[in-house]
Design an enzyme around this catalytic site. Structure first.
Site, PDB file in Angstrom:
ATOM      1  N   ARG A  69       0.850  -1.180   0.000  1.00 62.07           N
ATOM      2  CA  ARG A  69       0.000   0.000   0.000  1.00 62.07           C
ATOM      3  C   ARG A  69       0.892   1.238   0.000  1.00 62.07           C
ATOM      4  NH1 ARG A  69      -2.036  -3.702   3.726  1.00 62.07           N
ATOM      5  NH2 ARG A  69      -4.127  -4.484   3.271  1.00 62.07           N
ATOM      6  N   LYS A  92      -1.640  -2.550   7.589  1.00 66.82           N
ATOM      7  CA  LYS A  92      -3.067  -2.393   7.875  1.00 66.82           C
ATOM      8  C   LYS A  92      -3.505  -3.491   8.836  1.00 66.82           C
ATOM      9  CE  LYS A  92      -7.499  -1.747   5.575  1.00 66.82           C
ATOM     10  NZ  LYS A  92      -8.213  -1.688   4.267  1.00 66.82           N
ATOM     11  N   HIS A 113      -2.954   3.098  -5.710  1.00 69.53           N
ATOM     12  CA  HIS A 113      -3.438   1.806  -5.233  1.00 69.53           C
ATOM     13  C   HIS A 113      -3.704   0.846  -6.389  1.00 69.53           C
ATOM     14  CE1 HIS A 113      -4.602  -0.382  -1.647  1.00 69.53           C
ATOM     15  NE2 HIS A 113      -5.642  -0.860  -2.274  1.00 69.53           N
ATOM     16  N   ARG A 125      -1.087  -1.763  -6.745  1.00 78.41           N
ATOM     17  CA  ARG A 125      -1.258  -2.924  -5.856  1.00 78.41           C
ATOM     18  C   ARG A 125      -2.232  -3.917  -6.478  1.00 78.41           C
ATOM     19  NH1 ARG A 125      -1.175  -4.677  -0.343  1.00 78.41           N
ATOM     20  NH2 ARG A 125      -3.187  -5.416   0.439  1.00 78.41           N
ATOM     21  N   HIS A 155      -3.583  -9.745   3.391  1.00 78.75           N
ATOM     22  CA  HIS A 155      -5.023  -9.908   3.609  1.00 78.75           C
ATOM     23  C   HIS A 155      -5.267 -10.902   4.741  1.00 78.75           C
ATOM     24  CE1 HIS A 155      -6.039  -8.597  -0.774  1.00 78.75           C
ATOM     25  NE2 HIS A 155      -5.857  -7.573   0.027  1.00 78.75           N
ATOM     26  N   TYR A 167      -9.552 -10.746  -7.185  1.00 81.53           N
ATOM     27  CA  TYR A 167      -8.690 -10.602  -8.343  1.00 81.53           C
ATOM     28  C   TYR A 167      -8.832 -11.757  -9.330  1.00 81.53           C
ATOM     29  CZ  TYR A 167      -6.553  -7.063  -5.403  1.00 81.53           C
ATOM     30  OH  TYR A 167      -6.352  -5.963  -4.598  1.00 81.53           O
TER      31      TYR A 167
END
Length: 343
Positions: A135, A160, A266, A269, A292, A301
């Site tokens: 990120r 995150k 972003h 990414r 994640h 994706y």
């Protein structure tokens, strides 16, 4: 709502080590909530007022699902952690319409075109974002000690959700990054000679090891061009380059490249994840690289699963070395019978 309650909200957020971005967002939602209800104090309101406000965000303000969820989290934090009220998560809330949109993804040729319209530190940042899947703020807050050039890996600290992870350092990025770090070190030595050279340190480290703020290991890899005066300590410090500067440079590069997509930093990414999956790597590995918590987040994706776990080569390397994606290389590794020609 008075400044006293907002100050207490900030204090509690900081005591629980929430990021400053989260702090600003939560304080903003608390203020909007009060203004929506004609400046009534939150202590005089409760679950019903929270539900009415969240429903208004969906029906009147047309916010996204994620924005409504953030507002709900902010208000629950305010009531539970600051006011000491055990309010329930709202259940009778009107939700924003529409399914989550698919992420914008650039093709490899479009990634090259964007890179060609960037230079200096902005080009290196963009290459890092695409080559690692970081990120933007994860990239900009990297310290010198977080990059291990010998092992070709980058360690993300407190990403995150407050989680650490490791991702690859693309081979194609090593030379440019080393040259960049050499210039950053010269700048840092100049700062030290001028009686400055300090950076902000996480948590209580600044109190426990005050000298660490001047060491090379703790310097930002992408420092700001100017120093600032830290009001609390009176020290001259150098922060990392501001994210808005990178975002502006990237927007201009997309426009100059003639790309008719709503691409942001972003997007690199998203492109990293898509291109790695198209190259045949296991979705679980991509999940770990992206940080994640749930593989279902990564599944946006692609619907292709379980293609075999391998040591991942960065898509940035594939841009410059097409042999990494040759049919023979894939067959020898046993990834798939007919690998997609992603690059």
């Amino acid at each position: 709502m008075g400044q006293k309650l907002l100050g207490e909200l900030r204090r509690v957020l900081r005591s629980r080590h929430y990021s400053r971005r989260t702090e600003r967002a939560y304080v903003s939602w608390a203020r909007r909530f009060v203004l929506f209800h004609n400046r009534r104090h939150p202590a005089e309101m409760g679950e019903q007022e929270i539900e009415v406000y969240l429903s208004s965000l969906a029906t009147h303000d047309k916010v996204s699902v994620a924005t409504q969820a953030q507002a709900a989290s902010a208000l629950l934090f305010l009531y539970r952690q600051v006011l000491g009220r055990d309010v329930r998560r709202p259940t009778r809330v009107l939700r924003p319409r529409g399914a989550p949109s698919l992420p914008v993804v650039l093709t490899p040729d479009e990634v090259r075109a964007v890179f060609n319209h960037l230079d200096g530190v902005y080009r290196i940042v963009a290459m890092t974002l695409y080559g690692t899947g970081l990120r933007l703020l994860e990239c900009l807050t990297l310290r010198v000690k977080d990059v291990d050039i010998e092992r070709r890996e980058i360690r993300v600290r407190q990403g995150k959700g407050g989680r650490d992870r490791v991702t690859m350092l693309p081979e194609s990025l090593v030379a440019a990054l080393q040259a960049h770090l050499a210039q950053v070190r010269i700048q840092h030595q100049g700062d030290l000679a001028a009686g400055a050279g300090r950076v902000a340190l996480p948590g209580a480290l600044g109190r426990k090891s005050p000298g660490a703020a001047r060491t090379w290991a703790w310097q930002y890899i992408f420092p700001a061009t100017r120093m600032h005066l830290h009001s609390a300590s009176g020290q001259r410090r150098r922060h990392h380059v501001h994210e808005t500067a990178v975002q502006r440079a990237f927007r201009n590069a997309v426009r100059d490249a003639g790309i008719a997509k709503r691409a942001t930093c972003h997007t690199l990414r998203h492109s990293f994840a898509t291109h790695v999956l198209e190259a045949g790597y296991d979705i679980r590995i991509v999940q770990e690289l992206l940080g994640h918590r749930d593989v279902r987040t990564t599944m946006i994706y692609t619907h292709v699963l379980n293609r075999g776990g391998l040591v991942v080569k960065s898509p940035l390397d594939m841009l410059r070395n097409p042999s990494l994606r040759s049919d023979n290389a894939f067959r020898q590794r046993g990834v798939m019978q007919q690998p997609p020609d992603a690059f």
